[in-house]
Design an enzyme around this catalytic site. Structure first.
Site, PDB file in Angstrom:
ATOM      1  N   ASN A 182       0.768  -1.241  -0.122  1.00 19.76           N
ATOM      2  CA  ASN A 182      -0.040   0.056  -0.147  1.00 19.76           C
ATOM      3  C   ASN A 182       1.051   1.263   0.064  1.00 19.76           C
ATOM      4  O   ASN A 182       1.080   1.871   0.878  1.00 19.76           O
ATOM      5  CB  ASN A 182      -0.941  -0.108   1.285  1.00 19.76           C
ATOM      6  N   ASP A 206      -8.290   4.231   0.725  1.00 16.93           N
ATOM      7  CA  ASP A 206      -6.941   3.727   1.095  1.00 16.93           C
ATOM      8  C   ASP A 206      -7.375   2.224   1.444  1.00 16.93           C
ATOM      9  O   ASP A 206      -6.469   1.124   1.268  1.00 16.93           O
ATOM     10  CB  ASP A 206      -6.722   4.107   2.598  1.00 16.93           C
ATOM     11  N   ASP A 209      -6.853  -0.383  -1.361  1.00 12.57           N
ATOM     12  CA  ASP A 209      -5.499  -0.933  -1.253  1.00 12.57           C
ATOM     13  C   ASP A 209      -5.245  -2.181  -0.727  1.00 12.57           C
ATOM     14  O   ASP A 209      -4.063  -2.738  -0.582  1.00 12.57           O
ATOM     15  CB  ASP A 209      -4.578   0.105  -1.124  1.00 12.57           C
ATOM     16  N   PHE A 460      16.058   6.483 -13.242  1.00 12.53           N
ATOM     17  CA  PHE A 460      15.270   5.296 -14.000  1.00 12.53           C
ATOM     18  C   PHE A 460      14.724   5.419 -15.613  1.00 12.53           C
ATOM     19  O   PHE A 460      14.102   4.982 -15.676  1.00 12.53           O
ATOM     20  CB  PHE A 460      14.282   5.061 -13.199  1.00 12.53           C
ATOM     21  N   CYS A 701      12.759  11.077 -21.114  1.00 15.59           N
ATOM     22  CA  CYS A 701      13.348  11.683 -19.829  1.00 15.59           C
ATOM     23  C   CYS A 701      12.180  12.347 -18.759  1.00 15.59           C
ATOM     24  O   CYS A 701      12.432  12.582 -17.836  1.00 15.59           O
ATOM     25  CB  CYS A 701      14.782  12.196 -19.867  1.00 15.59           C
TER      26      CYS A 701
END
Length: 719
Positions: A182, A206, A209, A460, A701
């Site tokens: 979560n 919430d 999840d 990344f 990017c």
């Protein structure tokens, strides 16, 4: 239902030969209890549980026969055999000699719970050869039904007492409950902390999840005073998940813990002058994820629909421990109760964590060992990447101060509109001036190492994933993660941090491949490769940056009389005009020599990608590109790197290369269109020269894309 009779004498129950022994069966897990002659013992038994009743203290030495009277209903079964009985109330005649009478063990099994009568009485009587009593005892049973249940079949339904709930198995025929990490942010407080770093339920989003878990109880209105029902998990599991009770009144409060909490609170809230100086200096604290731990206002509470449920709901986890006692409370109308829980994952699988956590429901008497246990197992869902071939749902870009990238955003918006994909412009207050950061309320993972310093390869753009492939006889239905690294023969080059590489490998479902990207100054694999959806073949193509293709095309332009046409007209680099003609580029021997080396580096990756992804030359398209040495730090793109694009279905947002203008159009753009448009793709070129290219980045990017998840169920993978 009648009595069960049997004889104890030498030679078995008759003079006939004994039948062959039955086939060996797995031993039944049974709880042993011992009866005393002339006494009655009361026991709690859980439906589905065996009691191994030891009769060795009942029969006298002259006992030759026995008589067992079970409770006259089908919900209690007595058997002489160590296996689940087929018939109710039957005890096979014992083929044992009289000396074994003192070693008799029978198995009592509770098959169901009876509301009409709580106690179930089983009597055991032994007789001598003259029929006189030779030992007697009674067993009074109170049966309860207890079950800890999860969605074991992964179909969204919490089954009742699924026999596979205590194990996990991969593959299409596998089973076991799934637990999500979560790590998004549903509290809308303006903080950047994900939900797995707090101990509350942040509203209705919430709880979506989290995974459901249900405790089911059935039985008499009261549990005997010395008994307790608990939920527990191993301490190491409590660090990796959080459990919330959606009905907080079923959690029993331990008075001793309340008193301790009050004492501690009183001490901590004393004025500063009363608190002793224990000489602690300020130190930088980090959590298990490597993030800085910062103090927050404890009195600040979310408002409106996002107000968390009571903090008492957090019953297990890093802040609540690994054991909680439940209050046995059933509905008096039908003697049943169903209590709901929500479970969240806190950590993805990693080097020291295979992703499995367990929770156990126990029935316990006093402070002794549990007399009944029911366990469920969750497998934490892996961190999964989505390839460019999956449909886009949203695109993201950061807004920079002073409208620095406004024209870029406007051109990008034309592409997203054509693709029917909403463009989310992340405001400065969220991106904090970082043009490379994309997206809000995304779950994220951080890894921290005390022995390694992060480098550019840990960013990344150096992390991609292939479409689903088959290579070397093995299927990768979720694709394979691709990361850049140093050359296999260079022990001093840059690599992605080991903690990150280990994390990616631990996810198991997208087996990573290391490529060679350290030849680049920035070092990201998205500088020389990308995947696009395409007609025919495998349904995709791999685009590779190619200096050779660029020189070949420039040479063709020169042969067609366009050698004096400039590239990059009107553009500046480092305060000087960037314009250069086709002839000048072809005559630059130093640049050509550098690009021959860079082409070799790309070809090394080409060969590895073909091996590891099962690709052929027909799956690869070479896109013109040139690189230049960045003062000995590695290669950088000489002009906007066209493979560094955003892929939105069949619509491509490609860095505008500013090539030579031939017949009123950019020749490089025309060439790329001739390669990609026949595949059903729309090529849209975006000017990123000043906003990204000069900072050694491109369109890919500076953007991000949320994609539709795989239809393929990750647990079907057989790692």
């Amino acid at each position: 239902m009648g009595k069960c009779l049997g004889k104890l004498f030498d030679g078995g129950a008759s003079g006939e030969p004994k039948p062959p022994p039955p086939k060996q069966k797995p031993a039944v897990k049974a709880r042993t209890i011992r009866l005393t002659r002339g006494a009655s013992r009361s026991e709690v038994i859980v439906v589905g549980q065996y009691l191994a009743v030891d009769l060795s203290n009942i029969a006298s030495d002259d006992a030759v026969s026995y008589e067992i009277t079970p409770y006259p209903k089908d919900d209690v079964i007595v058997s002489m055999k160590d296996e689940r009985p087929r018939a109710t109330g039957n005890v096979a005649a014992g083929g044992m000699d009289s000396a074994l009478a003192k070693k008799m063990v029978v198995y009592v099994y509770a098959r169901s719970h009876s509301v009409e009568k709580d106690d179930k009485l089983v009597t055991f009587e032994f007789s001598d050869a003259n029929g006189r009593p030779a030992g007697q005892a009674e067993l009074s049973l109170t049966a309860y039904f207890l079950s800890l249940d999860v969605d074991c079949d992964r179909d969204g339904v919490v089954e009742v007492n699924n026999p596979h709930k205590g194990t996990w198995e991969w593959g299409p025929r596998g089973h076991g409950a799934v637990l999500l990490v979560n790590n998004d942010n549903d509290d809308f407080e303006g903080t950047f902390d994900p939900d797995n770093k707090n101990s509350r339920i942040d509203g209705p989003l919430d709880i979506k999840d989290m995974s459901p878990m249900v405790v089911r109880m059935r039985g008499p209105p009261k549990l005997p005073a010395e008994y307790s029902i608990r939920l527990s998990t191993p301490p190491e599991c409590a660090e990796r998940m959080g459990v919330f009770c959606l009905q907080p009144d079923v959690i029993k409060n331990d008075r001793r813990l309340e008193d301790l909490s009050n004492m501690l609170n009183e001490f901590l809230t004393k004025p500063t002058e009363e608190a002793p100086d224990i000489g602690l200096n300020h130190v930088e604290m980090r959590d298990l994820m490597g993030n800085l731990i910062e103090e927050k206002e404890k009195d600040e509470q979310p408002k409106g629909e996002d107000t968390p449920l009571k903090s008492e709901n957090h019953v297990m986890g890093p802040d609540s421990g690994n054991v909680v006692e439940l209050d046995y409370r059933v509905d008096l109308r039908d003697n049943t109760a169903t209590y709901e829980f929500a479970v969240e994952g806190l950590h993805y699988p990693d080097t020291m964590f295979d992703g499995q956590v367990s929770i156990t429901l126990t029935l316990q008497r006093g402070r002794g060992s549990p007399i009944y246990e029911d366990t469920v197992v969750f497998q934490v869902a892996p961190w999964i990447m989505t390839p460019n071939t999956l449909p886009p749902l949203e695109a993201f870009v950061c807004e920079m101060e002073g409208g620095e990238n406004l024209s870029f955003i406007q051109e990008l918006q034309e592409v997203t509109s054509a693709a029917g994909v909403p463009l989310v412009i992340v405001p400065q207050v969220v991106n904090r001036g970082d043009r490379w950061m994309q997206g809000k309320d995304f779950g994220y993972v951080t890894r921290f190492s005390r022995t390694e310093e992060p480098n550019s390869l840990d960013s990344f753009g150096n992390l991609e994933v292939s479409p689903p492939v088959t290579a070397n006889g093995k299927k990768y239905p979720l694709g394979r993660i691709l990361i850049g690294s140093t050359s296999p023969t260079n022990q001093y080059g840059r690599r992605m941090m080991k903690v990150v590489r280990s994390f990616l490998k631990a996810q198991r479902v997208q087996s990573p491949v290391e490529l060679y990207s350290d030849w680049l100054a920035v070092g990201h694999i998205d500088e020389f490769m990308t995947f696009i959806p395409a007609r025919g073949g495998k349904g995709f193509r791999l685009l590779l940056a190619s200096p050779d293709a660029c020189y070949a095309y420039l040479g063709w332009l020169q042969s067609q009389g366009h050698g004096n046409v400039p590239l990059f007209e009107g553009k500046e680099r480092y305060g000087f005009s960037a314009a250069v003609t086709v002839d000048q580029l072809l005559q630059d021997s130093k640049l050509r020599e550098e690009n021959q080396v860079f082409q070799d580096d790309i070809d090394w990756n080409r060969d590895k990608l073909k091996r590891e992804l099962g690709l052929t030359e027909g799956d690869i398209i070479d896109i013109p590109a040139l690189f230049k040495d960045e003062e000995g730090k590695g290669a950088g793109s000489f002009f906007p790197d066209m493979v560094n694009m955003i892929v939105l279905g069949r619509h491509l947002g490609i860095p505008k290369p500013f090539g030579p203008i031939v017949d009123g159009a950019c020749a490089l753009e025309s060439y790329v269109k001739s390669l990609l448009q026949p595949l059903g793709l729309s090529c849209n070129f975006i000017d990123d020269w000043s906003s990204y290219h000069l900072m050694m980045g491109e369109v890919h990017c500076g953007t991000n894309t949320l994609r539709k998840p795989f239809n393929y169920k990750w647990w079907h993978v057989e790692p």
